[in-house]
Design a protein around this motif. Structure first.
Motif, mmCIF file in Angstrom:
data_model
loop_
_atom_site.group_PDB
_atom_site.id
_atom_site.type_symbol
_atom_site.label_atom_id
_atom_site.label_comp_id
_atom_site.label_asym_id
_atom_site.label_seq_id
_atom_site.Cartn_x
_atom_site.Cartn_y
_atom_site.Cartn_z
ATOM 1 N N ASP A 207 0.840 -1.191 0.000
ATOM 2 C CA ASP A 207 0.000 0.000 0.000
ATOM 3 C C ASP A 207 0.882 1.250 0.000
ATOM 4 O O ASP A 207 2.115 1.159 -0.141
ATOM 5 N N ASP A 208 0.285 2.393 0.167
ATOM 6 C CA ASP A 208 1.039 3.648 0.096
ATOM 7 C C ASP A 208 2.031 3.801 1.244
ATOM 8 O O ASP A 208 2.980 4.584 1.156
ATOM 9 N N GLU A 209 1.813 3.059 2.343
ATOM 10 C CA GLU A 209 2.738 3.112 3.474
ATOM 11 C C GLU A 209 3.826 2.047 3.380
ATOM 12 O O GLU A 209 4.669 1.936 4.265
ATOM 13 N N ASN A 211 3.274 -1.261 3.327
ATOM 14 C CA ASN A 211 2.878 -2.515 3.963
ATOM 15 C C ASN A 211 2.435 -3.531 2.912
ATOM 16 O O ASN A 211 1.682 -3.183 1.998
#
Length: 266
Positions: A207-209, A211
């Protein structure tokens, strides 16, 4: 007794001791576990196969003693590969086993397996021992799940999540994967280019983080089998998964991993 086994097709494992609680995984037939804590009607378990923990309805547990546990852990087992396997118990009863179920204490020449004191005759196709062509088996079995509905915590052809699919399919070829994609990604050798991938390799997406939130099985060139809404086949490249229905990217590529070696071991 401190251990139990699933003598049912599926046992839901929940985050909290409540039927309303989120299902985090499922125990398939023949998989055993440690019983760690008990509350009224509920038992906290730790699965032997992948170390996953959660709460199950105590009524669903078949306890096993230390002798049976030792026999299970020190004997060969087989894995069912048919979507549904019907195993006769007697003239009136059957066991219904989903693909990926464990047949403990496997006797290949008799096609028999044992759970506690009961011995059964296996029916249908099972996988055991050294798999001659594990990549072919991975693809053959994965395609059987085509159109299976997505189910958070699911591990069966009637409801499966992305990492449940990869875990059970790899179980069929004798490779033990963790339950979650975020742990599965830690195994194997990273590939530098998409073109290096072979059928059966795994692709992970973040994802954008950063993860890891998704995993799928590489099929043939630029195709991936994965559970997203349902088990489906989409296009994949260095950017991620391109949904062939919506014509847009749905998952961002993080890394591709080779876990199956030429001889079928990890």
């Amino acid at each position: 007794m401190t251990h139990g086994i699933s003598n049912l097709s599926i046992i839901p494992v929940r985050r909290e001791p409540s039927e309303k609680s989120e299902m985090v995984t499922q125990i398939l037939f023949g998989e055993h576990f440690e019983m760690r804590e008990q509350m009224v009607g509920w038992t906290n378990v730790k699965l032997a196969y992948d170390g996953y923990e959660g709460w199950v309805d105590t009524k669903m547990i078949t306890p096993i003693n230390a002798r049976t546990l030792s026999k299970i852990e020190n004997s060969a087992s087989a894995i069912t590969s048919d979507i549904i396997t019907i195993v006769p118990v007697n003239d009136e009863q059957n066991l219904m086993l989903v693909a990926g179920s464990t047949l403990p204490v496997w006797r290949p020449y008799l096609k028999q397996f044992s759970v506690t004191r009961d011995t059964y005759l296996a029916t249908g196709d099972v996988l055991y021992g050294d798999i001659k062509d594990p990549r072919e088996v991975v693809i053959q079995q994965s395609l059987k799940y085509f159109n299976a509905p997505y189910l958070w915590g699911g591990r069966t052809p009637f409801g499966v999540d992305c990492s449940g699919l990869t875990q059970v399919i790899y179980k069929m070829i004798g490779i033990q994967l963790p339950r979650d994609a975020s742990e599965q990604v830690k195994i194997g050798t990273a590939l530098s280019f998409v073109d290096e991938a072979e059928p059966g390799d795994l692709a992970f997406f973040d994802d954008d983080e950063g993860n890891i939130v998704h995993v799928g099985i590489i099929w043939k060139r630029n195709k991936i089998i994965h559970a997203s809404g349902q088990v489906r086949i989409d296009n994949v490249d260095q950017f991620g998964i391109f949904n062939i229905d919506t014509k847009r990217y749905t998952h961002k590529m993080r890394v591709m991993k080779k876990i199956i070696k030429q001889n079928g071991t990890d």
